[in-house]
Design an enzyme around this catalytic site. Sequence first.
Site, PDB file in Angstrom:
ATOM      1  N   ASP A 294      58.086  63.883  25.918  1.00 56.77           N
ATOM      2  CA  ASP A 294      59.434  63.636  26.427  1.00 56.77           C
ATOM      3  C   ASP A 294      60.030  64.883  27.081  1.00 56.77           C
ATOM      4  OD1 ASP A 294      61.674  62.162  26.960  1.00 56.77           O
ATOM      5  OD2 ASP A 294      62.516  62.285  24.940  1.00 56.77           O
TER       6      ASP A 294
ATOM      7  N   ASN B 200      60.817  51.363  28.655  1.00 61.14           N
ATOM      8  CA  ASN B 200      60.893  52.139  29.895  1.00 61.14           C
ATOM      9  C   ASN B 200      60.988  51.264  31.143  1.00 61.14           C
ATOM     10  OD1 ASN B 200      58.844  54.844  28.593  1.00 61.14           O
ATOM     11  ND2 ASN B 200      61.050  54.802  28.849  1.00 61.14           N
TER      12      ASN B 200
HETATM   13  C1  IPE Z   1      59.915  57.750  24.784  1.00 66.73           C
HETATM   14  O1  IPE Z   1      60.723  58.533  25.595  1.00 66.73           O
HETATM   15  C2  IPE Z   1      58.842  57.081  25.568  1.00 66.73           C
HETATM   16  C3  IPE Z   1      57.858  57.940  26.217  1.00 66.73           C
HETATM   17  C4  IPE Z   1      57.800  59.254  26.179  1.00 66.73           C
HETATM   18  C5  IPE Z   1      56.847  57.247  26.941  1.00 66.73           C
HETATM   19  P1  IPE Z   1      62.113  58.008  26.191  1.00 66.73           P
HETATM   20  O2  IPE Z   1      62.678  59.145  26.947  1.00 66.73           O
HETATM   21  O3  IPE Z   1      61.911  56.731  26.888  1.00 66.73           O
HETATM   22  O4  IPE Z   1      62.949  57.733  24.860  1.00 66.73           O
HETATM   23  P2  IPE Z   1      64.519  57.629  24.621  1.00 66.73           P
HETATM   24  O5  IPE Z   1      65.053  56.677  25.634  1.00 66.73           O
HETATM   25  O6  IPE Z   1      65.085  59.001  24.797  1.00 66.73           O
HETATM   26  O7  IPE Z   1      64.659  57.151  23.211  1.00 66.73           O
HETATM   27  C1  IPE Z   2      59.191  61.312  29.395  1.00 66.58           C
HETATM   28  O1  IPE Z   2      60.126  62.028  30.133  1.00 66.58           O
HETATM   29  C2  IPE Z   2      58.304  60.478  30.277  1.00 66.58           C
HETATM   30  C3  IPE Z   2      58.483  59.022  30.141  1.00 66.58           C
HETATM   31  C4  IPE Z   2      59.328  58.407  29.392  1.00 66.58           C
HETATM   32  C5  IPE Z   2      57.588  58.215  30.949  1.00 66.58           C
HETATM   33  P1  IPE Z   2      61.553  61.417  30.494  1.00 66.58           P
HETATM   34  O2  IPE Z   2      61.487  60.774  31.827  1.00 66.58           O
HETATM   35  O3  IPE Z   2      62.031  60.553  29.393  1.00 66.58           O
HETATM   36  O4  IPE Z   2      62.422  62.740  30.583  1.00 66.58           O
HETATM   37  P2  IPE Z   2      63.922  62.943  30.085  1.00 66.58           P
HETATM   38  O5  IPE Z   2      63.969  62.509  28.653  1.00 66.58           O
HETATM   39  O6  IPE Z   2      64.776  62.097  30.948  1.00 66.58           O
HETATM   40  O7  IPE Z   2      64.154  64.400  30.249  1.00 66.58           O
HETATM   41 MG    MG Z   3      63.123  60.888  27.735  1.00 68.59          MG
END
Ligand code: IPE
Ligand code: IPE
Ligand code: MG
Length: 236
Positions: free
Chosen positions: A13, A61
């Site tokens: 993340d 997602n």
């Molecule tokens: C969790 O991250 C899913 C992945 C890393 C694939 P998110 O960024 O989607 O999670 P939330 O929304 O902060 O809980």
């Molecule tokens: C994790 O990074 C990747 C996926 C969920 C696919 P994010 O896209 O959630 O990055 P932040 O949390 O917005 O920084």
């Molecule tokens: Mg994220």
Amino acid sequence: MTAIPQHIAIIMDGNGRWAKKRLLPRVAGHHAGVEAARQVVKNCAKRNIKVLSLFAFSSENWRRPAQEVGYLMELFLDGLEREVSLMHENNIQLRFIGDRSRLSERLIKKIIEVEALTKSNAGMVLLIAVDYGGQWDIYQAVRQLAKAVEAGELSSDVITTEIVASRLAFSDLPNPDLFIRTSGEYRISNFMLWQLAYAELYFTQTLWPDFDEQELDQALADYAARERRFGARVEN
Ligand code: IPE
Ligand code: IPE
Ligand code: MG
């Protein structure tokens, strides 16, 4: 002797925030995230980790803008195309968990292809969670069991926790020993809800694209110092 986890599960993340800090578009963060994933695969294999799970795309997602979802799907496809031969050479077995029904035909085809190619590899298992959710996983297990009962193949009286576990997405592999989440978020976000029951949880402020070999070793050192009891009592 240092305790090494058999199975490490990672929520990668912070890609978006990494990009934002650099005044780059979010997609640049995802791109950098793929490079960090390549490194962690290499470094876990080097450390003889048996199973590495990477949460690449959650059931939730899909709620992101279509453009970002589309870019992520292209990245997966592209990454698979580019990396699979190297993984195969390194004896890595690739497996995907998640609900495949919403993925593009091209991606499903590629997934089937790389799974077949690396099926007999006896090195590290790399489990990639795409359109995966812990609730989906439990739901699909329950549904399989309900169907078996309906068909008269199974009696509800003999359903145990082991039988439920046997229908989950990767029942033949050990459950995660170490769970890592980057970017300073303290939640599981619907990752392996059942399988994480006794995982040691490790959270770091580091954003995923910055998660390097040193960071991995820090998590492993932290894990080695934990005392795992599984509900039992340690004699003293
Ligand atoms: C969790 O991250 C899913 C992945 C890393 C694939 P998110 O960024 O989607 O999670 P939330 O929304 O902060 O809980
Ligand atoms: C994790 O990074 C990747 C996926 C969920 C696919 P994010 O896209 O959630 O990055 P932040 O949390 O917005 O920084
Ligand atoms: Mg994220």
